[in-house]
Structures are given as C-alpha cells and as structure tokens.
Design a protein around this motif. Sequence first.
Motif, PDB file in Angstrom:
ATOM      1  N   CYS A   1       4.661  -7.237  -0.472  1.00  0.00           N
ATOM      2  CA  CYS A   1       3.582  -8.586  -0.641  1.00  0.00           C
ATOM      3  C   CYS A   1       4.360  -9.724  -1.244  1.00  0.00           C
ATOM      4  O   CYS A   1       5.473  -9.157  -1.558  1.00  0.00           O
ATOM      5  N   GLU A   2       3.651 -10.825  -0.963  1.00  0.00           N
ATOM      6  CA  GLU A   2       4.436 -12.106  -1.724  1.00  0.00           C
ATOM      7  C   GLU A   2       3.446 -13.023  -2.252  1.00  0.00           C
ATOM      8  O   GLU A   2       2.394 -13.135  -1.627  1.00  0.00           O
TER       9      GLU A   2
ATOM     10  N   ASN B   1      -1.817 -19.189  -6.048  1.00  0.00           N
ATOM     11  CA  ASN B   1      -2.091 -20.064  -4.894  1.00  0.00           C
ATOM     12  C   ASN B   1      -2.282 -19.256  -3.607  1.00  0.00           C
ATOM     13  O   ASN B   1      -2.982 -19.636  -2.992  1.00  0.00           O
ATOM     14  N   THR B   2      -1.159 -18.592  -3.331  1.00  0.00           N
ATOM     15  CA  THR B   2      -1.381 -17.607  -2.147  1.00  0.00           C
ATOM     16  C   THR B   2      -0.709 -16.236  -2.375  1.00  0.00           C
ATOM     17  O   THR B   2      -0.039 -15.937  -3.135  1.00  0.00           O
ATOM     18  N   MET B   3      -1.119 -15.202  -1.452  1.00  0.00           N
ATOM     19  CA  MET B   3      -0.624 -13.951  -1.282  1.00  0.00           C
ATOM     20  C   MET B   3      -0.792 -13.525  -0.183  1.00  0.00           C
ATOM     21  O   MET B   3      -1.805 -13.581   0.460  1.00  0.00           O
ATOM     22  N   SER B   4       0.308 -12.846   0.478  1.00  0.00           N
ATOM     23  CA  SER B   4       0.244 -12.245   1.725  1.00  0.00           C
ATOM     24  C   SER B   4       0.756 -10.619   1.441  1.00  0.00           C
ATOM     25  O   SER B   4       1.446 -10.376   0.462  1.00  0.00           O
ATOM     26  N   VAL B   5       0.089  -9.799   2.255  1.00  0.00           N
ATOM     27  CA  VAL B   5       0.326  -8.312   2.463  1.00  0.00           C
ATOM     28  C   VAL B   5       0.808  -7.863   3.787  1.00  0.00           C
ATOM     29  O   VAL B   5       0.115  -8.210   4.615  1.00  0.00           O
ATOM     30  N   TRP B   6       1.664  -6.890   3.828  1.00  0.00           N
ATOM     31  CA  TRP B   6       2.022  -6.628   5.036  1.00  0.00           C
ATOM     32  C   TRP B   6       2.189  -4.817   4.941  1.00  0.00           C
ATOM     33  O   TRP B   6       2.731  -4.412   3.963  1.00  0.00           O
TER      34      TRP B   6
END
Length: 288
Positions: free
Chosen positions: A7-8, A250-255
């Motif tokens: 995640c970021e 602000n933002t969150m990404s998951v892979w």
Amino acid sequence: MQLNAGCELHFNAKETTPLILMLRPRSGDGQWIIKEEYHITPVVNVTEFTDMYGNLCQRVIAPEGPFSINFSATVQTADDIDVVLDAPYTPVENLPDEVLHYTLPSRYCQSDMQGQLAADITKDSMPGYGQVEAIRSWIHSNIKYQYGTSNASTSAVDTANSRVGVCRDYTHLGISLCRALNIPARMVVGYLYKLDPMDMHAWFEAYVDGRWYTFDATQDKPRGNRITVAYGRDAADVAFTTQFGDMELNTMSVWVNAVDEAEAEKKAPEPATVPDASGSTSQTTTAA
C-alpha cells in the motif's frame, strides 16, 4: 501462492504529528514473509513494538507538510482456508486464558445486545463451526455491501438494523453474533487476492474445537490467498494508522498481485551445500 502486496499512503500534516502504524505482516499460520520493503518520506526515526495481540506496530513522528508511506511485501500464502463443518463448540471452561477476552462485548461489537438475533440465525445449526457458518451465510445474504453507508462510529448493532455496510461492518456483526453465543471471535485485517474492488480488507476468525477458523461474510465461498496484517477485538485495535494530531490522508492505493512462477523460480537461491553438517538453521532479516 506467492503474492506481492502493499500500500501507499500520502498525508498532509498541518502540524508535527505522532503516528502509530500497523502495516507489517508477520510470518505465521498460513503465511510466510519472504521479503518486505518499507519507505517513509521524508526520512524519520522509526521505533517498533509488538502490541498485546502480537501485531507489529511502528511509532513515528511526522513533520509538518507532505508525508508518505510505501510498504510492500512478497508473501507465501495458503491457497485454501480450513473448512470443518462438524468442528464442535469449545465450552468456555475449556478456553485458553488468552482467548477468553474475545468472548466479551467490545466498542463496535455489542454482543450483549444481540443474543436473540444470534439464537434465531443459528437455531438449526450444530454448536460450533456450524453456528459460525450460519452466521457468515446469513450476513452474506441479508446485508447489502455498499460504500458510503457507514462511518468510523458504525457498530454491529447499527449494521444489524440498517442491513447495509462494508467489510468492516460485516466483520463487526459476525464477531458480535458469535460472541453472543459464547464463541470467541476476533477481527482480522489485511489483504485478499483478487478482491474487487481492491482495498484493505477485513474478515473474522472464530475459535471452535480448540483453534481459530477463518470466516469472510463478504465472499460467497471460502477463499484462501490472504495476508494477515493484524488481529484485534474490533476496528479500534487494528487501525493501519493512528494519528495524534491534525493530519489528513489525501490518497491511498492498495495492490495484491500473484508472483509469476517463472520469476519466483528465477529468484529462488540455490540451496547451500554444507559438507559434513548434520543440520543447520538460518534466518534473514483504515479497512474497507
């Protein structure tokens, strides 16, 4: 299966803000951490501790301004979860000491208020695994999955009344109904391969026949290839980030992606040869 997951997160801190992070999974039942990377920008001091549930937690202080976290890991996961439909109920007097607190009401899981619903759902079920599976199936069939219908204050009682929620709400309701039957249940957060839409995920485990079993009311059938990050009584114990100041995500990404088999073979080290050695050991060193 080997999975690459991570995640970021990008924050903006309006003031110097202490944080507790819970992003590192541990090797354990059903998973082995092959490698991991953890990057924090700007660079800050990090200290780590293990909480009362065995979760790895990191303490940092974010300076004012932009602050980002990138975590990734390659993990060997179990392709299936154990399903034992006739696993019997474990009487409370036989529960291990460390499991007892998972029978009690908690902030989001008011099991003392849901005894009748639990009894109605499980009236035709065998005590133990059968009761928990009846609960999981009932939630899957009767609660509508929909974003934007709950918030950080939504409890199991709220979800039972509204009949709508997301995986966090499904999990709280499942835990609450199990505890209402004196079946220990705990929240699990982490990653699930091929979750759609992709996000951090939550499910629950119930303690029957002397061990923990996995249940996920958001899914129509048992699915493996999970990466557990943290355990707790409910969402209050398993937040991926806990901040103590004015700070916005602000933002969150998951892979979560499968490691290509050819790539895995290519990266696998050749076994070491140790002449005349009888043996050796070595070691290398919030949810939708």
